[in-house]
Scaffold this motif. Structure first.
Motif, short mmCIF file in Angstrom:
data_model
loop_
_atom_site.label_atom_id
_atom_site.label_comp_id
_atom_site.label_asym_id
_atom_site.label_seq_id
_atom_site.Cartn_x
_atom_site.Cartn_y
_atom_site.Cartn_z
N SER A 175 0.18 0.62 -4.25
CA SER A 175 0.58 0.20 -2.90
C SER A 175 2.02 0.57 -2.61
N TYR A 176 2.89 0.44 -3.61
CA TYR A 176 4.28 0.82 -3.39
C TYR A 176 4.45 2.33 -3.46
N GLN A 234 17.25 -2.06 -4.27
CA GLN A 234 17.06 -1.79 -2.84
C GLN A 234 18.38 -1.81 -2.07
N LEU A 271 8.94 -5.31 0.93
CA LEU A 271 8.65 -5.53 -0.48
C LEU A 271 7.98 -6.89 -0.69
N GLU A 299 3.60 3.93 -0.27
CA GLU A 299 4.63 3.69 0.74
C GLU A 299 5.79 4.67 0.57
N VAL A 356 3.89 -3.89 -8.54
CA VAL A 356 4.68 -3.60 -7.33
C VAL A 356 6.16 -3.45 -7.68
N ARG A 361 10.25 4.08 -8.11
CA ARG A 361 9.79 4.84 -6.93
C ARG A 361 8.65 5.78 -7.32
N SER A 394 8.62 -0.21 -7.60
CA SER A 394 9.79 -0.20 -6.70
C SER A 394 11.05 0.21 -7.43
N GLU A 440 1.00 -4.29 6.22
CA GLU A 440 0.69 -4.06 4.81
C GLU A 440 -0.79 -4.27 4.52
N LYS A 498 4.39 -6.87 0.47
CA LYS A 498 3.48 -6.27 -0.51
C LYS A 498 3.10 -7.29 -1.59
#
Length: 301
Positions: A76-77, A295, A100, A80, A198, A205, A202, A7, A103
Motif C-alpha cells: 500500500s505504501y 517524513q 501515513l 503510493e 507500512v 520507500r 515508509s 486510501e 494507511k
C-alpha cells in the motif's frame, strides 16, 4: 475523512490487494490441512491446536496471515510512492503524516478481518483433515473448556459442545483452555504486522525492502524480548511461544547465552505481562517515531 476515503478507494482498487488476500487464504488453509493430516494419534494439546489453526510453520518468521498482512501494508505504501495520487502529499508535512496515519487506520481492520477469515477457514480445514485417532478434549470434556466458552454454553443450558449438533464440531478446536486468548493475540499480531509493513516501507520507500525488514524483525525482536524478560527474571510466556513459529531467537537468549536448558524457554507468564508489553511496544513506537522523523526530512512521500 477524505484522506481515509481516498486510501480505502486506493486499497480496494488495486488488483494486487485481492490477489494477495486470496493467496493468503488459500495457502493458509492448505498448510493448516497438511499439518493437521500429519498430527499423531491421541489427544490434541492446546499449543498444538493453536499452531494448526494459525498455520504456523517453523521456517517462516510469521504465520501466513501476519506475513500476508505485512506484505499488504508494504504494498500500500510502495504503490503510493510509485503512483502518488495526492499532490499535496509532496508539499506539506502534515498532509504526508495524515496520509501515513490513514494507511495505518485502513490497513489495520483489513488485517484483522484477514486473520479472522483465516481462522475460520483453518478451523474447518483442520477439522476435516485431522486423522481419526486424534481427539479434541474440549468436545467431550467440559473441564477442558475455557472459562468464557463454558460460561457462554451454560447461559444457554448446555454443559459442553458435545450437546451441539455435529456440524458445530469444529468449534471444539477454538474452545480449549487458553485457546481463545491465544487466537485473539494472533489477530493482534496480524494487525501489528500490517502496520509494521507500512512503516518499514515508509522508511525505505520500497515495498520489497519493507517486506525484507518485516521478515527480519521477528527473530531479532524475539531474541531482544527474551533477553529483557530474562534480565527481569520473567519466563517467556507459553502463549507467545505458541504464536511465534520462529523459536531460535528465544532458545539462543535463554539457552546458549545463559547456559540454561534450551527446552526451558517458556513459562506461565501471561501475554499481558508488563515487561513483555513494554519490550514489544518499544520497537513499534520507535519505528513509528522514525517514520515521522524521516517524513520531516523529505519533500515527498
Amino acid at each position: 475523512m477524505r484522506v481515509l476515503a481516498y486510501e480505502l478507494r486506493r486499497l480496494r482498487g488495486l488488483r494486487s490487494t485481492w490477489l494477495l488476500l486470496s493467496a493468503v487464504l488459500l495457502c493458509d488453509a492448505v498448510v493448516a490441512a497438511v499439518l493437521a493430516s500429519q498430527t499423531p494419534a491421541g489427544p490434541l494439546a492446546g499449543p498444538a491446536g493453536v499452531r494448526l489453526l494459525t498455520a504456523a510453520v517453523p521456517l517462516i518468521p510469521l504465520p501466513f496471515a501476519a506475513l500476508g498482512a505485512g506484505v499488504l501494508g508494504a504494498l500500500s505504501y510502495g504503490h503510493e510512492v510509485r503512483h502518488p495520487g495526492l499532490a499535496a502529499s509532496q508539499v506539506a508535512y502534515s498532509r504526508r503524516v495524515w496520509l501515513l496515519l490513514a494507511k495505518l487506520v485502513v490497513v489495520g481492520p483489513v488485517a484483522a478481518l484477514l486473520a479472522l477469515a483465516t481462522l475460520l477457514l483453518d478451523t474447518v480445514a483442520v477439522h476435516l483433515a485431522l486423522p481419526d485417532g486424534v481427539t479434541v478434549a474440549a468436545w467431550s470434556d467440559p473441564g477442558a473448556l475455557s472459562d468464557g466458552v463454558s460460561g457462554a454454553l451454560g447461559g444457554v443450558g448446555l454443559s459442553g459442545p458435545a450437546e451441539l449438533p455435529g456440524a458445530f464440531a469444529p468449534l471444539a478446536l477454538v474452545s480449549g483452555h487458553g485457546v481463545p486468548a491465544a487466537l485473539l493475540a494472533f489477530v493482534l499480531l496480524t494487525v501489528v504486522a500490517a502496520w509494521t509493513g507500512v512503516l518499514t516501507a515508509s522508511l525505505t520507500r520500497s515495498a520489497a525492502a519493507g517486506v525484507l525488514l518485516l521478515c527480519a524483525l521477528p527473530p531479532l525482536l524475539e531474541s531482544g524480548v527474551a533477553l529483557v524478560l530474562r534480565r527481569t527474571g520473567r519466563p517467556w510466556p507459553t502463549r507467545a511461544a505458541e504464536l511465534l513459529p520462529f523459536q531460535s531467537g528465544v532458545e539462543w537468549a535463554y539457552g546458549w547465552v545463559y547456559g540454561g536448558a534450551r527446552g526451558a524457554v517458556a513459562g506461565s507468564a501471561a501475554l499481558t505481562d508488563p515487561a513483555l508489553l513494554v519490550a514489544v511496544a518499544a520497537p513499534a513506537a520507535a519505528l513509528l517515531l522514525a517514520a515521522l522523523l524521516v517524513q520531516a526530512r523529505r519533500r515527498s512521500l
